[in-house]
Design a protein around this motif. Structure first.
Motif, PDB file in Angstrom:
ATOM      1  N   TYR A 275      50.674  23.450 -25.019  1.00  0.00           N
ATOM      2  CA  TYR A 275      50.274  23.950 -26.340  1.00  0.00           C
ATOM      3  C   TYR A 275      49.763  25.383 -26.219  1.00  0.00           C
ATOM      4  O   TYR A 275      50.155  26.271 -26.974  1.00  0.00           O
ATOM      5  N   LYS A 276      48.875  25.615 -25.265  1.00  0.00           N
ATOM      6  CA  LYS A 276      48.297  26.953 -25.075  1.00  0.00           C
ATOM      7  C   LYS A 276      49.391  27.973 -24.772  1.00  0.00           C
ATOM      8  O   LYS A 276      49.411  29.068 -25.325  1.00  0.00           O
ATOM      9  N   LEU A 277      50.294  27.604 -23.917  1.00  0.00           N
ATOM     10  CA  LEU A 277      51.392  28.484 -23.541  1.00  0.00           C
ATOM     11  C   LEU A 277      52.235  28.870 -24.757  1.00  0.00           C
ATOM     12  O   LEU A 277      52.506  30.048 -24.991  1.00  0.00           O
ATOM     13  N   LEU A 278      52.642  27.878 -25.544  1.00  0.00           N
ATOM     14  CA  LEU A 278      53.459  28.154 -26.724  1.00  0.00           C
ATOM     15  C   LEU A 278      52.673  28.892 -27.802  1.00  0.00           C
ATOM     16  O   LEU A 278      53.228  29.736 -28.511  1.00  0.00           O
ATOM     17  N   GLN A 279      51.377  28.604 -27.920  1.00  0.00           N
ATOM     18  CA  GLN A 279      50.560  29.307 -28.905  1.00  0.00           C
ATOM     19  C   GLN A 279      50.429  30.783 -28.545  1.00  0.00           C
ATOM     20  O   GLN A 279      50.479  31.652 -29.419  1.00  0.00           O
ATOM     21  N   GLU A 280      50.252  31.085 -27.279  1.00  0.00           N
ATOM     22  CA  GLU A 280      50.183  32.492 -26.857  1.00  0.00           C
ATOM     23  C   GLU A 280      51.486  33.207 -27.177  1.00  0.00           C
ATOM     24  O   GLU A 280      51.491  34.340 -27.637  1.00  0.00           O
ATOM     25  N   LEU A 281      52.590  32.533 -26.945  1.00  0.00           N
ATOM     26  CA  LEU A 281      53.901  33.092 -27.257  1.00  0.00           C
ATOM     27  C   LEU A 281      54.047  33.302 -28.760  1.00  0.00           C
ATOM     28  O   LEU A 281      54.491  34.364 -29.207  1.00  0.00           O
ATOM     29  N   ALA A 282      53.663  32.298 -29.565  1.00  0.00           N
ATOM     30  CA  ALA A 282      53.748  32.408 -31.023  1.00  0.00           C
ATOM     31  C   ALA A 282      52.890  33.569 -31.536  1.00  0.00           C
ATOM     32  O   ALA A 282      53.322  34.333 -32.413  1.00  0.00           O
TER      33      ALA A 282
ATOM     34  N   LEU B 131      62.894  32.223 -27.296  1.00  0.00           N
ATOM     35  CA  LEU B 131      61.446  32.367 -27.173  1.00  0.00           C
ATOM     36  C   LEU B 131      60.885  33.377 -28.171  1.00  0.00           C
ATOM     37  O   LEU B 131      59.784  33.198 -28.673  1.00  0.00           O
ATOM     38  N   PHE B 132      61.658  34.421 -28.482  1.00  0.00           N
ATOM     39  CA  PHE B 132      61.150  35.440 -29.394  1.00  0.00           C
ATOM     40  C   PHE B 132      61.023  34.951 -30.829  1.00  0.00           C
ATOM     41  O   PHE B 132      60.439  35.614 -31.669  1.00  0.00           O
ATOM     42  N   SER B 133      61.556  33.757 -31.126  1.00  0.00           N
ATOM     43  CA  SER B 133      61.531  33.264 -32.497  1.00  0.00           C
ATOM     44  C   SER B 133      60.413  32.267 -32.778  1.00  0.00           C
ATOM     45  O   SER B 133      60.189  31.897 -33.929  1.00  0.00           O
ATOM     46  N   ILE B 134      59.692  31.819 -31.763  1.00  0.00           N
ATOM     47  CA  ILE B 134      58.614  30.844 -31.964  1.00  0.00           C
ATOM     48  C   ILE B 134      57.433  31.534 -32.639  1.00  0.00           C
ATOM     49  O   ILE B 134      56.934  32.547 -32.157  1.00  0.00           O
ATOM     50  N   VAL B 135      56.996  30.981 -33.791  1.00  0.00           N
ATOM     51  CA  VAL B 135      55.940  31.632 -34.572  1.00  0.00           C
ATOM     52  C   VAL B 135      54.737  30.739 -34.859  1.00  0.00           C
ATOM     53  O   VAL B 135      53.727  31.221 -35.387  1.00  0.00           O
ATOM     54  N   ASP B 136      54.804  29.454 -34.550  1.00  0.00           N
ATOM     55  CA  ASP B 136      53.665  28.572 -34.828  1.00  0.00           C
ATOM     56  C   ASP B 136      53.745  27.347 -33.937  1.00  0.00           C
ATOM     57  O   ASP B 136      54.843  26.897 -33.577  1.00  0.00           O
ATOM     58  N   VAL B 137      52.577  26.831 -33.570  1.00  0.00           N
ATOM     59  CA  VAL B 137      52.509  25.647 -32.729  1.00  0.00           C
ATOM     60  C   VAL B 137      51.347  24.783 -33.211  1.00  0.00           C
ATOM     61  O   VAL B 137      50.280  25.302 -33.526  1.00  0.00           O
TER      62      VAL B 137
ATOM     63  N   GLN C 269      51.962  36.328 -29.921  1.00  0.00           N
ATOM     64  CA  GLN C 269      52.603  37.590 -29.551  1.00  0.00           C
ATOM     65  C   GLN C 269      53.811  37.877 -30.431  1.00  0.00           C
ATOM     66  O   GLN C 269      54.052  39.001 -30.845  1.00  0.00           O
ATOM     67  N   ASN C 270      54.591  36.842 -30.754  1.00  0.00           N
ATOM     68  CA  ASN C 270      55.757  37.018 -31.620  1.00  0.00           C
ATOM     69  C   ASN C 270      55.339  37.454 -33.017  1.00  0.00           C
ATOM     70  O   ASN C 270      55.963  38.338 -33.608  1.00  0.00           O
ATOM     71  N   CYS C 271      54.285  36.854 -33.567  1.00  0.00           N
ATOM     72  CA  CYS C 271      53.813  37.231 -34.900  1.00  0.00           C
ATOM     73  C   CYS C 271      53.310  38.659 -34.911  1.00  0.00           C
ATOM     74  O   CYS C 271      53.572  39.418 -35.840  1.00  0.00           O
ATOM     75  N   VAL C 272      52.602  39.065 -33.875  1.00  0.00           N
ATOM     76  CA  VAL C 272      52.127  40.452 -33.771  1.00  0.00           C
ATOM     77  C   VAL C 272      53.313  41.396 -33.734  1.00  0.00           C
ATOM     78  O   VAL C 272      53.362  42.406 -34.440  1.00  0.00           O
ATOM     79  N   ARG C 273      54.311  41.071 -32.916  1.00  0.00           N
ATOM     80  CA  ARG C 273      55.497  41.921 -32.789  1.00  0.00           C
ATOM     81  C   ARG C 273      56.286  41.998 -34.097  1.00  0.00           C
ATOM     82  O   ARG C 273      56.659  43.069 -34.554  1.00  0.00           O
ATOM     83  N   ILE C 274      56.531  40.851 -34.713  1.00  0.00           N
ATOM     84  CA  ILE C 274      57.317  40.795 -35.948  1.00  0.00           C
ATOM     85  C   ILE C 274      56.657  41.585 -37.069  1.00  0.00           C
ATOM     86  O   ILE C 274      57.323  42.251 -37.850  1.00  0.00           O
ATOM     87  N   ASN C 275      55.344  41.521 -37.137  1.00  0.00           N
ATOM     88  CA  ASN C 275      54.609  42.183 -38.207  1.00  0.00           C
ATOM     89  C   ASN C 275      54.199  43.610 -37.856  1.00  0.00           C
ATOM     90  O   ASN C 275      53.432  44.233 -38.584  1.00  0.00           O
ATOM     91  N   GLY C 276      54.690  44.114 -36.742  1.00  0.00           N
ATOM     92  CA  GLY C 276      54.438  45.510 -36.373  1.00  0.00           C
ATOM     93  C   GLY C 276      52.979  45.810 -36.122  1.00  0.00           C
ATOM     94  O   GLY C 276      52.501  46.909 -36.405  1.00  0.00           O
ATOM     95  N   MET C 277      52.243  44.872 -35.580  1.00  0.00           N
ATOM     96  CA  MET C 277      50.805  45.041 -35.359  1.00  0.00           C
ATOM     97  C   MET C 277      50.480  45.435 -33.925  1.00  0.00           C
ATOM     98  O   MET C 277      49.330  45.412 -33.529  1.00  0.00           O
ATOM     99  N   GLU C 278      51.487  45.783 -33.150  1.00  0.00           N
ATOM    100  CA  GLU C 278      51.255  46.129 -31.736  1.00  0.00           C
ATOM    101  C   GLU C 278      50.652  47.500 -31.620  1.00  0.00           C
ATOM    102  O   GLU C 278      50.875  48.400 -32.353  1.00  0.00           O
TER     103      GLU C 278
ATOM    104  N   ILE D 272      61.802  30.676 -36.047  1.00  0.00           N
ATOM    105  CA  ILE D 272      62.657  31.294 -37.055  1.00  0.00           C
ATOM    106  C   ILE D 272      64.101  31.040 -36.649  1.00  0.00           C
ATOM    107  O   ILE D 272      64.533  31.428 -35.569  1.00  0.00           O
ATOM    108  N   LYS D 273      64.842  30.364 -37.529  1.00  0.00           N
ATOM    109  CA  LYS D 273      66.247  30.031 -37.247  1.00  0.00           C
ATOM    110  C   LYS D 273      67.186  31.168 -37.667  1.00  0.00           C
ATOM    111  O   LYS D 273      68.263  31.323 -37.121  1.00  0.00           O
ATOM    112  N   THR D 274      66.748  31.983 -38.649  1.00  0.00           N
ATOM    113  CA  THR D 274      67.556  33.090 -39.149  1.00  0.00           C
ATOM    114  C   THR D 274      67.788  34.100 -38.015  1.00  0.00           C
ATOM    115  O   THR D 274      66.835  34.507 -37.364  1.00  0.00           O
ATOM    116  N   PRO D 275      69.038  34.514 -37.770  1.00  0.00           N
ATOM    117  CA  PRO D 275      69.305  35.463 -36.686  1.00  0.00           C
ATOM    118  C   PRO D 275      68.506  36.767 -36.796  1.00  0.00           C
ATOM    119  O   PRO D 275      68.022  37.277 -35.810  1.00  0.00           O
TER     120      PRO D 275
END
Length: 160
Positions: free
Chosen positions: A142-149, A88-94, A151-160, A113-116
């Protein structure tokens, strides 16, 4: 307003009893916790829990608190099975494409993201498409996965 993955998973549970059940489950049938444990329990990681699961004839789409598990039973006997897990932490787009006129299906595609190491210099992205009959409403999923994506993008990019 920020929320975590547990909020998204809780949303999956709520969606399963609401619009998602009315939509997707015209083809998919919900799998009880007991059925998931009996048939797919051996695929769980230590400490992982089933959230909600759906079955389409022999194949399954299962959400846990850590990943999405797809199973694809193959062959006439169904003894051969392909199992794919997407963290779940790797989903970035829907994306979602609604059905058009004729025989079109509704499509839901999510990219992960498939890269470990998701912050690696060279990152590999993979898309996974799920098709639903045109009469079914996949917007809640769709809404559920988009919310997850998001949050993941915010986390990955250090925008929290």
């Amino acid at each position: 307003m920020a929320f975590g993955m547990k909020d998204v998973i809780n949303g999956a549970k709520a969606a399963a009893s609401g619009n998602l059940m009315q939509g997707v489950l015209g083809n998919y049938s919900e799998i009880t916790a007991e059925e998931m444990q009996k048939e797919y329990g051996m695929y769980l990681m230590d400490g992982e829990e089933f959230t909600v699961g759906f079955k389409l004839i022999r194949d399954a789409l299962i959400f846990t608190d850590k990943r999405i598990i797809f199973t694809d039973k193959q062959g006439a006997t169904g003894t051969k099975m392909h199992v794919e897990s997407i963290n779940l932490f790797s989903i970035v787009d829907v994306t979602m494409e609604t059905a058009g006129f004729g025989f079109d299906d509704t499509e839901l595609t999510f990219t992960y993201i498939k890269t470990p190491n998701i912050k690696a210099h060279s990152v590999s992205y993979v898309s996974h498409k799920i098709e639903f009959p045109k009469k079914y409403n996949v917007q809640p999923l769709y809404k559920l996965l988009q919310e997850l994506a998001y949050q993941n993008c915010v986390r990955i990019n250090g925008m929290e």
